[in-house]
Motif scaffolding. Sequence first.
Motif, PDB file in Angstrom:
ATOM      1  N   ARG A 225      55.093  52.842  24.626  1.00  0.00           N
ATOM      2  CA  ARG A 225      53.638  53.010  25.105  1.00  0.00           C
ATOM      3  C   ARG A 225      52.899  54.531  25.425  1.00  0.00           C
ATOM      4  O   ARG A 225      53.250  55.258  26.208  1.00  0.00           O
ATOM      5  CB  ARG A 225      53.348  52.303  26.263  1.00  0.00           C
ATOM      6  N   ILE A 226      51.345  54.810  25.208  1.00  0.00           N
ATOM      7  CA  ILE A 226      51.291  56.024  25.133  1.00  0.00           C
ATOM      8  C   ILE A 226      50.041  55.497  26.103  1.00  0.00           C
ATOM      9  O   ILE A 226      48.543  54.568  25.795  1.00  0.00           O
ATOM     10  CB  ILE A 226      50.440  56.603  23.632  1.00  0.00           C
ATOM     11  N   PRO A 227      49.663  56.199  27.531  1.00  0.00           N
ATOM     12  CA  PRO A 227      48.922  55.759  27.397  1.00  0.00           C
ATOM     13  C   PRO A 227      46.891  56.158  27.680  1.00  0.00           C
ATOM     14  O   PRO A 227      47.030  57.416  27.270  1.00  0.00           O
ATOM     15  CB  PRO A 227      48.831  56.613  29.715  1.00  0.00           C
ATOM     16  N   GLN A 228      46.546  54.881  28.013  1.00  0.00           N
ATOM     17  CA  GLN A 228      44.705  55.792  27.336  1.00  0.00           C
ATOM     18  C   GLN A 228      43.910  56.316  29.087  1.00  0.00           C
ATOM     19  O   GLN A 228      43.993  55.941  30.002  1.00  0.00           O
ATOM     20  CB  GLN A 228      43.774  54.123  27.121  1.00  0.00           C
ATOM     21  N   TRP A 229      43.484  57.384  28.385  1.00  0.00           N
ATOM     22  CA  TRP A 229      42.792  57.877  29.409  1.00  0.00           C
ATOM     23  C   TRP A 229      40.943  57.008  29.718  1.00  0.00           C
ATOM     24  O   TRP A 229      40.373  56.223  28.542  1.00  0.00           O
ATOM     25  CB  TRP A 229      41.307  58.978  28.884  1.00  0.00           C
ATOM     26  N   ALA A 230      40.829  56.680  30.702  1.00  0.00           N
ATOM     27  CA  ALA A 230      40.275  54.945  31.068  1.00  0.00           C
ATOM     28  C   ALA A 230      39.355  55.280  32.214  1.00  0.00           C
ATOM     29  O   ALA A 230      40.278  55.512  33.302  1.00  0.00           O
ATOM     30  CB  ALA A 230      40.468  54.135  31.011  1.00  0.00           C
ATOM     31  N   ALA A 231      38.573  54.548  32.181  1.00  0.00           N
ATOM     32  CA  ALA A 231      38.020  54.408  33.859  1.00  0.00           C
ATOM     33  C   ALA A 231      37.641  52.832  33.616  1.00  0.00           C
ATOM     34  O   ALA A 231      37.364  52.243  32.800  1.00  0.00           O
ATOM     35  CB  ALA A 231      36.878  54.313  34.090  1.00  0.00           C
ATOM     36  N   ARG A 232      38.622  51.769  34.827  1.00  0.00           N
ATOM     37  CA  ARG A 232      38.806  50.811  35.525  1.00  0.00           C
ATOM     38  C   ARG A 232      38.499  49.859  36.439  1.00  0.00           C
ATOM     39  O   ARG A 232      38.530  50.246  37.097  1.00  0.00           O
ATOM     40  CB  ARG A 232      39.959  50.123  34.522  1.00  0.00           C
ATOM     41  N   ALA A 233      37.400  48.821  35.875  1.00  0.00           N
ATOM     42  CA  ALA A 233      37.562  48.606  37.353  1.00  0.00           C
ATOM     43  C   ALA A 233      37.877  46.869  37.404  1.00  0.00           C
ATOM     44  O   ALA A 233      37.787  45.878  36.135  1.00  0.00           O
ATOM     45  CB  ALA A 233      35.788  47.946  37.539  1.00  0.00           C
ATOM     46  N   GLU A 234      38.248  46.669  38.875  1.00  0.00           N
ATOM     47  CA  GLU A 234      39.089  45.374  38.698  1.00  0.00           C
ATOM     48  C   GLU A 234      38.253  45.030  39.430  1.00  0.00           C
ATOM     49  O   GLU A 234      38.167  45.179  41.104  1.00  0.00           O
ATOM     50  CB  GLU A 234      40.476  44.997  38.561  1.00  0.00           C
ATOM     51  N   TYR A 235      37.723  42.737  39.387  1.00  0.00           N
ATOM     52  CA  TYR A 235      37.266  42.445  40.854  1.00  0.00           C
ATOM     53  C   TYR A 235      38.412  40.734  40.772  1.00  0.00           C
ATOM     54  O   TYR A 235      38.491  40.521  39.656  1.00  0.00           O
ATOM     55  CB  TYR A 235      36.032  41.628  40.196  1.00  0.00           C
ATOM     56  N   PHE A 236      38.826  40.959  42.335  1.00  0.00           N
ATOM     57  CA  PHE A 236      39.509  40.344  42.954  1.00  0.00           C
ATOM     58  C   PHE A 236      38.869  38.785  42.992  1.00  0.00           C
ATOM     59  O   PHE A 236      38.491  39.238  44.331  1.00  0.00           O
ATOM     60  CB  PHE A 236      40.707  40.467  43.416  1.00  0.00           C
ATOM     61  N   LYS A 237      38.706  37.782  43.474  1.00  0.00           N
ATOM     62  CA  LYS A 237      38.694  36.623  43.860  1.00  0.00           C
ATOM     63  C   LYS A 237      38.942  35.330  43.617  1.00  0.00           C
ATOM     64  O   LYS A 237      38.643  34.854  42.743  1.00  0.00           O
ATOM     65  CB  LYS A 237      36.745  36.164  43.100  1.00  0.00           C
ATOM     66  N   ASP A 238      39.962  34.934  44.905  1.00  0.00           N
ATOM     67  CA  ASP A 238      40.446  33.901  45.211  1.00  0.00           C
ATOM     68  C   ASP A 238      41.650  34.093  43.888  1.00  0.00           C
ATOM     69  O   ASP A 238      42.906  34.897  43.407  1.00  0.00           O
ATOM     70  CB  ASP A 238      39.832  32.569  44.843  1.00  0.00           C
ATOM     71  N   ASP A 239      42.099  33.174  42.983  1.00  0.00           N
ATOM     72  CA  ASP A 239      42.759  33.063  42.057  1.00  0.00           C
ATOM     73  C   ASP A 239      41.909  33.671  40.479  1.00  0.00           C
ATOM     74  O   ASP A 239      42.351  33.248  39.589  1.00  0.00           O
ATOM     75  CB  ASP A 239      42.838  31.351  42.022  1.00  0.00           C
ATOM     76  N   PHE A 240      40.813  33.934  40.605  1.00  0.00           N
ATOM     77  CA  PHE A 240      40.026  34.743  39.934  1.00  0.00           C
ATOM     78  C   PHE A 240      39.998  36.297  40.172  1.00  0.00           C
ATOM     79  O   PHE A 240      40.609  37.314  40.144  1.00  0.00           O
ATOM     80  CB  PHE A 240      38.959  34.290  39.386  1.00  0.00           C
ATOM     81  N   HIS A 241      40.071  36.739  38.659  1.00  0.00           N
ATOM     82  CA  HIS A 241      40.479  38.275  38.423  1.00  0.00           C
ATOM     83  C   HIS A 241      39.827  38.812  37.243  1.00  0.00           C
ATOM     84  O   HIS A 241      39.638  38.393  36.269  1.00  0.00           O
ATOM     85  CB  HIS A 241      41.987  38.543  38.010  1.00  0.00           C
ATOM     86  N   ALA A 242      38.802  39.713  37.122  1.00  0.00           N
ATOM     87  CA  ALA A 242      37.522  40.439  35.702  1.00  0.00           C
ATOM     88  C   ALA A 242      38.632  42.098  35.934  1.00  0.00           C
ATOM     89  O   ALA A 242      38.862  42.683  36.880  1.00  0.00           O
ATOM     90  CB  ALA A 242      36.577  39.924  36.359  1.00  0.00           C
ATOM     91  N   GLU A 243      37.958  42.400  34.573  1.00  0.00           N
ATOM     92  CA  GLU A 243      38.072  43.657  34.563  1.00  0.00           C
ATOM     93  C   GLU A 243      37.464  43.985  33.618  1.00  0.00           C
ATOM     94  O   GLU A 243      37.322  43.461  32.747  1.00  0.00           O
ATOM     95  CB  GLU A 243      40.326  43.839  33.857  1.00  0.00           C
ATOM     96  N   PHE A 244      37.352  45.457  34.009  1.00  0.00           N
ATOM     97  CA  PHE A 244      36.118  45.800  32.960  1.00  0.00           C
ATOM     98  C   PHE A 244      36.346  46.945  32.371  1.00  0.00           C
ATOM     99  O   PHE A 244      37.114  48.072  33.145  1.00  0.00           O
ATOM    100  CB  PHE A 244      34.818  46.147  33.550  1.00  0.00           C
TER     101      PHE A 244
END
Length: 504
Positions: A225-244
């Motif tokens: 694997r080759i890593p990516q130059w990225a901006a990542r935002a993650e939101y956690f709420k109980d059993d829910f997870h969102a990733e932008f």
Amino acid sequence: MQIRTSLSTIGLALLLASLSLPLAIAAEAVPKGRAALFDDDEPAATPAEAGSREALFGEDLPARPSAAEPPRSRDSLFGGDDLQSSAVAAAGTPAIASPPVVKGFVQNRMAYTWPKPSHWSEMMNHFDLSAQGSLSSNVKWKLGARVDYDAVYSLTDFYPQSVENDQRFNFLLRENYLDIGADNWDFRFGRQQIVWGEMVGLFFGDVVSAKDVRHFVLPEFEILRIPQWAARAEYFKDDFHAEFLWIPLASYDNIGKPGAEFFAYTPPPPPGFQTFFLNERFPSSSLSNTNYGLRLSILRDGWDVAAFAYSSMSAAPTFYRQVINNPQPTVVYEARHKRIDQFGSTLAKDFGSVVLKAEAVYTRGRGFELSNFGNLNDNDGVVEQNVLAWVVGVDYNEIADTRINVQLFQQHIFDRNPDIIPESNENGYSLLVNHKFGDKVEAQALWIASLNRSDWMLRPRVSWNFEKNWRAALGVDIFHGPPLGYFGRYDDKDRVYTELRYSF
């Protein structure tokens, strides 16, 4: 197939030929629950992702999944890697800046390929070093790099000079990022691994990662694997997870140079024609060529289900062609990357001794090279197709110290152009059997095959953890199939290899 008797001295010859750099890596921690699903530090298989490449090619196999509380933040999701004491956090005491934790590995891999012609094909040495720490309870960092040196290009003259220049020595930035936490949100900025799916042996839902495929799909995921130059935002709420996700400066697959061991991306030209490869054309650095995506997941009643949408300049290139008749008939190829859109879903469920996992990805606008040279006046020799790829896998762990994984997969091409190589439905299956003999010795075999034609790969391997932090391995990679098959194009690349690895 026969291996020359000189191979009986592989261990000693390999070590001397590669500057005596034997190596090993300690097995990664066994994932215990959903926390491993999004481990983007050193991606490992999640409970339902028991079929990781690390497990496949030498890393410790994951234990059967166990129930876990849903993650509420990155700290709870990656607690061990984020270097914050759970006891301190539980007591409510603010964390202070911590001294860096340094880790890494050194690895040596030696490979001998036969039979047409027999030759040393790899004397690779990896030197990987990383450090991570925290500036405060909400700010954490990681820095990492790897140096690769393949002595086969210094000690032999089997490969063209362009291949030697490309693969003899490489310096690679690995994960280099800053983490910032704020309530239910976590932000990561920098070069990072982003893993949205992982099955045994092949790629399906792992659409974000770029890959170093100069050694096909044979290395471990952490090497490939080759890593990516990225901006990542993650939101956690109980059993829910969102990733932008936004990738302003993308990394692309490293395919190597013509004449390399596993460079076989184009169909053979018609009789009387020669081939010529232009330099690969990468997308310009502009806002229109950035990558972006969204992934949503939920853990409910033991079912871990995720869906994602991702728009990107394709990490894998497509070879566009031109036909030139003067001074002699020549097919000129140029590797390019075009925008594709991908929509997918993954699911995982533990049923006691059986773990079910599935992934599906729909790709819009994927480029395919034409195999039919009947129309030499075709503009570029490429057509765009919409493709659905899916895989269903089952892990069985009931037998003591034994793991059996079976997968069935398919690639379906909608409105298939008759002049491309793949059929409308390309079907295949895989079987992995792994058994541990005590705490030190582990044997396994992986078989991946097409159901459309006689096209397969077999990878038996034995590893020995002879000392703490040390591992040695011996394996064989065997390919068979037609010249245009996924594995058959490497029919004359069968190889035996050894590995020594040390981690610290």
